[in-house]
Every structure is written in C-alpha cells, then in structure tokens.
Design a protein around this motif. Structure first.
Motif, PDB file in Angstrom:
ATOM      1  N   PRO A  23       1.022  -1.266  -0.294  1.00  0.00           N
ATOM      2  CA  PRO A  23      -0.114   0.197   0.044  1.00  0.00           C
ATOM      3  C   PRO A  23       0.502   1.098  -0.187  1.00  0.00           C
ATOM      4  O   PRO A  23       2.161   1.038   0.309  1.00  0.00           O
ATOM      5  N   PHE A  24      -0.107   2.208  -0.101  1.00  0.00           N
ATOM      6  CA  PHE A  24       0.759   3.377  -0.836  1.00  0.00           C
ATOM      7  C   PHE A  24       1.236   4.037   0.572  1.00  0.00           C
ATOM      8  O   PHE A  24       0.997   4.401   1.922  1.00  0.00           O
ATOM      9  N   PRO A  25       2.451   3.850   1.562  1.00  0.00           N
ATOM     10  CA  PRO A  25       3.098   3.883   2.729  1.00  0.00           C
ATOM     11  C   PRO A  25       3.214   5.567   3.058  1.00  0.00           C
ATOM     12  O   PRO A  25       3.073   6.467   2.441  1.00  0.00           O
ATOM     13  N   SER A  26       3.058   6.180   4.732  1.00  0.00           N
ATOM     14  CA  SER A  26       3.009   7.166   5.462  1.00  0.00           C
ATOM     15  C   SER A  26       4.796   7.753   5.118  1.00  0.00           C
ATOM     16  O   SER A  26       5.627   6.944   5.040  1.00  0.00           O
ATOM     17  N   LEU A  27       4.112   8.898   4.993  1.00  0.00           N
ATOM     18  CA  LEU A  27       5.891  10.389   4.739  1.00  0.00           C
ATOM     19  C   LEU A  27       6.073   9.409   6.197  1.00  0.00           C
ATOM     20  O   LEU A  27       7.136  10.023   6.551  1.00  0.00           O
ATOM     21  N   TYR A  28       5.055  10.112   6.862  1.00  0.00           N
ATOM     22  CA  TYR A  28       5.539  10.477   8.476  1.00  0.00           C
ATOM     23  C   TYR A  28       5.132   9.352   9.623  1.00  0.00           C
ATOM     24  O   TYR A  28       3.978   8.658  10.344  1.00  0.00           O
ATOM     25  N   THR A  29       5.542   8.958   9.473  1.00  0.00           N
ATOM     26  CA  THR A  29       6.883   7.417  10.264  1.00  0.00           C
ATOM     27  C   THR A  29       7.150   7.630  11.772  1.00  0.00           C
ATOM     28  O   THR A  29       7.567   8.615  11.922  1.00  0.00           O
TER      29      THR A  29
END
Length: 339
Positions: free
Chosen positions: A333-339
C-alpha cells in the motif's frame, strides 16, 4: 547591533507572519510596530529563518517548483550512488523484459503501456533502458552500467538506504512546511541520464500519469546525486503553468484489451521561450508540483546526471484514480511519509 526594517513595505501575508513570529516569542505587538522594527542579532536570525521559510513556500505555490540547496550531504549522495552500483552489478533482466523507456506519446503506448513488466512495477524494483543499448537479439552493446534510463518504482520500500532518505526528518519537515497532513509515498525512481546517450524527456506534467481528484495533491521530490547543469540535462520549467490544469491523462485500458494503457487528450505544444532552467548542485533538491510543465534535454555531455526522485501525495480528502497505471497493492500500500 540592530537591523531596521520598515514594516509597511512588507506585503500583508509577511506582516501577518512576522507578527505571529513576534507574538510566539512573547514580544508585544502594538501600534508603533507598524512603523519600524528594531532587531538585535538573535531576533534578526529568527526573523530570517521564518522569512526564508515563508518565501520558499510562496515561491513553490506561485511558480510550481522550488530549488533547494544542500538537502543531502555529499556523503549521502555517494552512498546512494554506491548502492545503486551494487544493484546494477547484480542485475539479471530477462531478454523479453528489456523494455526501453521514453516519454514520447506514441512510444509510451508501444513500449510501456503494452508491457506488463512496466505496469506491474509499482511494488517492485525493475529496470528500464535507454534507446540503442541492445542489439537485435536483446544483448547489451554498451556496458550495462551505462545502459539504464531508470530503475523503479519501489526503491523507497525495499532498499534501506533509499527508504531512509525518503522518510528522513528533512523530507518530513519539508512536507510539514508545505502544509501536508497525511502524505503518502506513491513511487520512487533512480534516473541515470547517461553521458552521451541520456534521452530527452519531452514537456509533460506528472499529473498526466499520477492523477488525483482534486488536482494539485501530488509533488515530486527530485534529489540531485550529481551536479545537474545545462550541459548534462537539468530540468526546465514553465513557471506558473501548474495553474492551467492538465491536457492529457495516461489511463489503464479495460482488462483483456491491448495495449494496457492509453492516453486521453494530447500534450500541448509549448513555446521554448517559456521554459526556465533549474540547475542544481549535488545534494540539492527540486520540488515539483504535479501540474507544472517541465522537461529536460538529452545529455550530450561526457558526464552523467544521477538523480533519486519520488512522488508524495496528500491523501487527506484525495481520491487516487483507479485508472492510473500505478496502483497500491496488498504487498505495498502507499506508505505514510510521517513514520
């Protein structure tokens, strides 16, 4: 020591920003402030920081792109290049998958859209080659390290060094300053722009390939791992063209049809005089609005122009088109930038 600034000469947005800056530090804001502001060294440093951030954001919003110096250190650039050399050394691409990459309208349909290798590359690391690097039997006629146009599209997910740069605090801070709430990573690529044979990228808009509703939700982050100059194919932009919408879309065709993608509309013809070059030094970055028109010339020099680039989408209140060639998968899935 102090610096004297005339508050009245600033535009309204800057006045508001400056007053917020002062109020945030607990300073009083009163009627005399509208005439002159006296700042000592520390105050001036704080003002300069806020003003630069405001100016950069405004430039990106007004022009559709922004050049930033020194986002990566020389050591970070070299580490990414060294890792890519290792990937190329281990590369084993089936002959039938040696797809040549081009942004020309008709060749895109023939070479990319018809190739399952391309359309299923969103959650994989795959190889795309320059024109004229294979003989009629699909064998290399140049050293393989000089044959590649790009490698994509999931370096950000599966290669630790590229993932670390993509999700770095520096990139996260950029996104936050631009007001992104829930940004996700769509894709990533390593672009080589080989010396002497690095192909031209014709004028285009990234939203043609990465379409959202509403528009304006996609941004490219283009990281120069070597100097990108006029001679070796730096980017060129039409400033402000992101305000004019898009003229074509690349869409998936219905299942069972061929080719696998098609274009709706055509790219406009643009006056060369409208384009402005955007050279950038090694370690610098270019932020690219999804609708700004940009291009790069062929690399006719004897030096390469390596770049690592990825695309970010603001996912809040955004619809990702199911017709886009690139689709999230169960595996990625498109991963979040704010990890």
């Amino acid at each position: 020591m102090y610096v004297k600034l005339t508050y009245r000469c600033l535009d309204v947005c800057t006045q508001q920003m400056l007053s917020r800056c002062y109020l945030g530090q607990g300073w009083k804001y009163h009627s005399t402030f509208k005439h002159n502001v006296n700042l000592n060294n520390w105050y001036y440093t704080e003002f300069t920081k806020y003003f630069k951030e405001y100016h950069a954001t405004t430039m990106y919003q007004d022009e559709g792109y922004l050049v930033l110096d020194g986002l990566l250190s020389p050591e970070e650039c070299d580490a990414l290049r060294d890792r890519m050399s290792e990937i190329i050394e281990q590369m084993d691409v089936p002959e039938l998958c040696r797809t040549q990459f081009s942004t020309d309208h008709d060749e895109q349909l023939k070479k990319q859209g018809s190739a399952d290798y391309f359309i299923t590359s969103g959650d994989k690391i795959r190889f795309f080659f320059e024109k004229g690097v294979f003989d009629d039997k699909g064998e290399f006629i140049v050293p393989k390290e000089h044959s590649l146009n790009k490698i994509g599209h999931a370096l950000h997910a599966y290669e630790p060094l590229f993932k670390a740069v993509t999700l770095s605090p520096k990139v996260q801070n950029l996104a936050k300053k631009l007001g992104l709430i829930y940004p996700v990573i769509l894709q990533s690529m390593y672009i080589f722009k080989q010396p002497g044979i690095g192909g031209e990228v014709t004028p285009h808009q990234d939203a043609t390939f990465l379409y959202t509703q509403p528009l304006g939700r996609v941004m490219g982050v283009w990281l120069a791992l070597e100097d990108a100059a006029l001679e070796n194919g730096c980017l060129w932009f039409i400033p402000g063209s992101h305000n004019n919408g898009i003229t074509r879309r690349m869409v998936r065709t219905p299942k069972g049809t061929f080719p696998l993608t098609d274009f709706i509309g055509r790219e406009k013809d643009y006056d060369d005089k409208l384009f402005v070059p955007a050279p950038v030094k090694k370690g610098g970055a270019v932020l690219i609005h999804g609708e700004v028109v940009h291009r790069s010339a062929a690399n006719t020099s004897d030096v390469s122009r390596h770049v690592y680039t990825f695309h970010i989408m603001e996912s809040q209140n955004t619809i990702w088109s199911p017709e886009n060639w690139l689709q999230p998968t169960e595996e990625l899935p498109f991963p979040s930038l704010y990890t």
